[in-house]
Design a protein around this motif. Structure first.
Motif, PDB file in Angstrom:
ATOM      1  N   ALA A 171       2.873   6.464   1.651  1.00 49.37           N
ATOM      2  CA  ALA A 171       3.154   7.764   1.224  1.00 49.37           C
ATOM      3  C   ALA A 171       2.482   8.847   2.198  1.00 49.37           C
ATOM      4  O   ALA A 171       3.177   9.849   2.841  1.00 49.37           O
ATOM      5  N   SER A 172       1.364   8.539   2.683  1.00 47.12           N
ATOM      6  CA  SER A 172       0.398   9.347   3.603  1.00 47.12           C
ATOM      7  C   SER A 172       1.265   9.529   4.967  1.00 47.12           C
ATOM      8  O   SER A 172       1.553  10.656   5.532  1.00 47.12           O
ATOM      9  N   LEU A 173       1.774   8.260   5.316  1.00 45.40           N
ATOM     10  CA  LEU A 173       2.563   8.332   6.654  1.00 45.40           C
ATOM     11  C   LEU A 173       3.642   9.137   6.508  1.00 45.40           C
ATOM     12  O   LEU A 173       3.819   9.843   7.328  1.00 45.40           O
ATOM     13  N   LEU A 174       4.473   9.135   5.488  1.00 48.05           N
ATOM     14  CA  LEU A 174       5.325   9.875   5.625  1.00 48.05           C
ATOM     15  C   LEU A 174       5.268  11.648   5.435  1.00 48.05           C
ATOM     16  O   LEU A 174       5.769  12.291   6.071  1.00 48.05           O
ATOM     17  N   ALA A 175       4.313  11.657   4.706  1.00 48.04           N
ATOM     18  CA  ALA A 175       3.818  13.179   4.525  1.00 48.04           C
ATOM     19  C   ALA A 175       3.346  13.801   5.858  1.00 48.04           C
ATOM     20  O   ALA A 175       3.260  14.912   6.097  1.00 48.04           O
ATOM     21  N   SER A 176       2.437  12.769   6.607  1.00 48.28           N
ATOM     22  CA  SER A 176       1.838  13.146   7.898  1.00 48.28           C
ATOM     23  C   SER A 176       3.121  13.672   9.130  1.00 48.28           C
ATOM     24  O   SER A 176       2.802  13.958   9.931  1.00 48.28           O
ATOM     25  N   GLY A 177       4.314  13.339   8.501  1.00 51.99           N
ATOM     26  CA  GLY A 177       5.419  13.779   9.523  1.00 51.99           C
ATOM     27  C   GLY A 177       6.325  12.593  10.141  1.00 51.99           C
ATOM     28  O   GLY A 177       7.199  12.917  10.760  1.00 51.99           O
TER      29      GLY A 177
ATOM     30  N   ASP B 213       0.703  -1.002   0.048  1.00 53.30           N
ATOM     31  CA  ASP B 213       0.018  -0.189   0.037  1.00 53.30           C
ATOM     32  C   ASP B 213       0.775   1.395  -0.168  1.00 53.30           C
ATOM     33  O   ASP B 213       1.239   1.911   0.913  1.00 53.30           O
ATOM     34  N   LEU B 214       1.380   1.596  -1.075  1.00 54.27           N
ATOM     35  CA  LEU B 214       2.395   2.782  -1.334  1.00 54.27           C
ATOM     36  C   LEU B 214       1.418   4.078  -1.108  1.00 54.27           C
ATOM     37  O   LEU B 214       2.210   4.970  -0.752  1.00 54.27           O
ATOM     38  N   ASP B 215       0.240   4.094  -1.358  1.00 53.60           N
ATOM     39  CA  ASP B 215      -0.484   5.503  -1.115  1.00 53.60           C
ATOM     40  C   ASP B 215      -0.468   5.470   0.599  1.00 53.60           C
ATOM     41  O   ASP B 215      -0.238   6.667   1.092  1.00 53.60           O
ATOM     42  N   GLY B 216      -0.564   4.256   1.416  1.00 50.59           N
ATOM     43  CA  GLY B 216      -0.608   4.632   2.717  1.00 50.59           C
ATOM     44  C   GLY B 216       0.722   5.104   3.127  1.00 50.59           C
ATOM     45  O   GLY B 216       0.842   5.790   4.107  1.00 50.59           O
TER      46      GLY B 216
END
Lengths: 401, 401
Positions: free
Chosen positions: B161-167, B156-159
């Motif tokens: 990416a969001s984790l990393l984007a969330s800090g 789940d690369l979207d997941g």
């Protein structure tokens, strides 16, 4: 494709790992091991005395006879039985359920430390200590308390008792009772008894590193190790590296049974707790009954080399130098007058006489000032003629200093 | 002499070590490995396919020809050259100065984790993960973030990416791109590229465990591993355990050169960073030029076993079950309807049909609820007839459930 030119400050490492630097000792080793250098520096056993033929037979036997010799498999009960028998010869009574097989003694030290030490806790060391054990401690950022292990007077048990009486509660005390690295000395029997008594009284585990205990050179053998005096507070670490061969990477620990499954868990995460091919080779060699004769030969050769080294020191070293007279192990510790710096001396020795030793600083705790006028000489890795010549050269260096 | 009856609450251990309990899996393994049990549980290679004769020749050659074959010695440059050549076949360009030899892949994982992870920091894992890697993490008390690795839809690369984007800034992400343990799946090429892109963007190291990548079964071979896409942020872990034999304990990592001396320091404290006898055996075997033919044979046999397993699942498993179709590795992952509990099912399978698998829970992060309706089947360790019979029995168990 990205170049791997990341500078170390950019590396995404744990803080202690970022601070690691290529060790100066590694650079020195490059120089020490140059052909032409007369080196008494490294703690190597004599390769020409390895039971190579017996090991070749063992390897062939294991691969021909044992289905699964190369497969993952559970710990070798028969090898643990052989260790129990070997420990009995060393004066230690234990059972196979207290024996745990490791990838050499170093792994035994590492696994025990990981089980015993919380990061930041205190450990108790002798003030001259096997440098590989300090490497084990580094990632824990442990506070290091030291107790004097004097080349002449032995372990300062009064100092150790006061430390404990003052309320210090180290996670463990690390020591070598026999053939100490780097001092070459062994503890007297009464010191062993008092030390174990303190461990019991203060519930302080002792990690007893006995890598050299089976290499003893006097009539009547060696004194029994600390583990023979207490099975609860002494965790014993043994090895086939010095009595068979290091590249097999087979060692063991003897611990209370309740530690064994914990060691298994930690080892599994380290390098998989499986019977290795070299464990099977060692087992097959031991079962062939050849160890006793091999040990006798090894002790005879190493005794000769030790005696050669001690005589050469007597002949060639100037007044003011003193040294230990080991009854076990591979090392003699030389002390020069206080204020001498053997790290500086090593550079000169290499340059002017192509002779090498390990400077005391390598064994001092946290920087090693207290050990800097000492130096370690190894007698197992050179034949007698070379030992004699190396010490003659060392004498020349010392007289010029 | 004191009895070693210390109860675990009295043991002077680090707190995490005191909490260790003999694992339920260990007990289960005892049952699984009983004779008479049809086991697809363990991740074992096929012992009858080991190149035993070639290894016996290598052992004899090394001991006959190499002075110091059993001695401490520096890392084997020629073996690192062989690894570079092997990596080239895997699609990875690297140099010997980026290759570090380890005591199996497990040690590679352990050493990298110790270098990268501060205690208490966060790591990023897939939600189904090799249990041995979770063991590596345990002593660090790391916070474990997970990202979905779905048996059908992949990572789940979207997941992520969001984790990393969330800090979130994990110390690293651990993954297997090929022949995933336990899922048996491999990442698609675009997933590899996007994953590596995220690692670069967020400066997040990836530990790529490629223990199974050289066991691939399709025309044209496997996709290149993540390391082929980035030499700075992907730390690659490889092993001879699955392609030659596990009991040799020889693996390697490919990392930026600036990590190599740090790995050497940490390995030295773990089990001494020395050339081992089994490394010399592997080198001699590789130099004899026999690896390619051996790999071809191994891939052919394992392909046959995989195909047998997949056909048997088609024949014997009831509706509602689904499974992966691996192109690499040793495992197939079966999913039962949500709500199934494969740990309970295993007990029944052993009792009524003497058939074994590993329940998904063994691979779930922190207790493993998300994986509990899955189960892992191994196809490398049984001959086709036995695989067929094991799956027939498993089908009987599932239909009765």
């Amino acid at each position: 494709m990205t170049a791997s030119s990341t500078s170390s400050s950019e590396l995404p490492l744990a803080s202690w790992a970022r601070r690691l630097a290529p060790s100066a000792i590694q650079d020195m080793l490059q120089i020490i091991t140059r052909p032409g250098v007369f080196s008494l520096a490294l703690g190597l056993p004599a390769a020409e005395l390895f039971p190579t033929e017996g090991m070749a037979e063992a390897a062939a036997r294991v691969l021909a006879e044992q289905v699964g010799a190369l497969q993952y498999s559970p710990t070798l009960e028969p090898l643990r039985e052989q260790v129990v028998a070997l420990m009995a010869k060393r004066g230690v009574r234990c059972s196979t359920s207290q024996v745990f097989l490791t990838t050499g003694a170093q792994q035994g030290l590492n696994l025990l430390t990981r089980l015993l030490l919380e990061p930041g806790q205190t450990v108790l060391l002798e003030d001259r200590v096997y440098s590989g054990f300090q490497q084990v401690l580094d990632p824990f950022q442990a506070r290091r308390l030291t107790v004097r292990r004097d080349a002449r007077t032995g372990l300062d048990l009064d100092g150790l008792a006061s430390l404990l009486a003052s309320g210090e509660r180290p996670a463990f005390f690390y020591t070598m009772s026999d053939g100490h690295n780097p001092l070459g000395t062994s503890l007297a029997m009464d010191a062993r008894e008092r030390l174990v008594g303190l461990a019991r009284e203060y519930r302080m585990p002792i990690i007893e590193d006995d890598a050299y205990g089976l290499l003893h050179y006097e009539e009547g053998g060696a004194l029994p190790p600390l583990r023979s005096l207490d099975a609860q507070w002494v965790y014993y670490v043994g090895s086939f590296s010095k009595i068979l061969a290091p590249a097999l990477r087979v060692g063991w620990v003897v611990v209370p049974e309740s530690l064994v499954f914990r060691l298994a868990t930690v080892k599994e995460s380290s390098d998989i707790d499986t019977a290795t091919f070299t464990q099977r080779m060692v087992l097959s060699f031991l079962q062939s009954g050849k160890l006793e004769a091999h040990l006798t030969r090894l002790r005879g050769e190493y005794r000769l080399r030790r005696d050669t080294l001690l005589r050469a020191l007597e002949t060639h070293l100037p007044a003011g130098a003193s040294w230990t007279k080991p009854t076990s192990g591979m090392f003699v510790w030389v002390e020069l007058p206080e204020g001498s710096d053997t790290t500086v001396l090593l550079a000169r020795a290499l340059e002017t006489q192509q002779v090498a030793f390990l400077p005391g600083q390598a064994f001092g705790v946290s920087g090693g000032r207290s050990a800097s006028h000492g130096l370690r000489l190894n007698f197992s890795n050179c034949d007698p003629a070379r030992i004699e010549e190396a010490v003659r050269r060392l004498g020349t260096v010392l007289r010029a200093a």
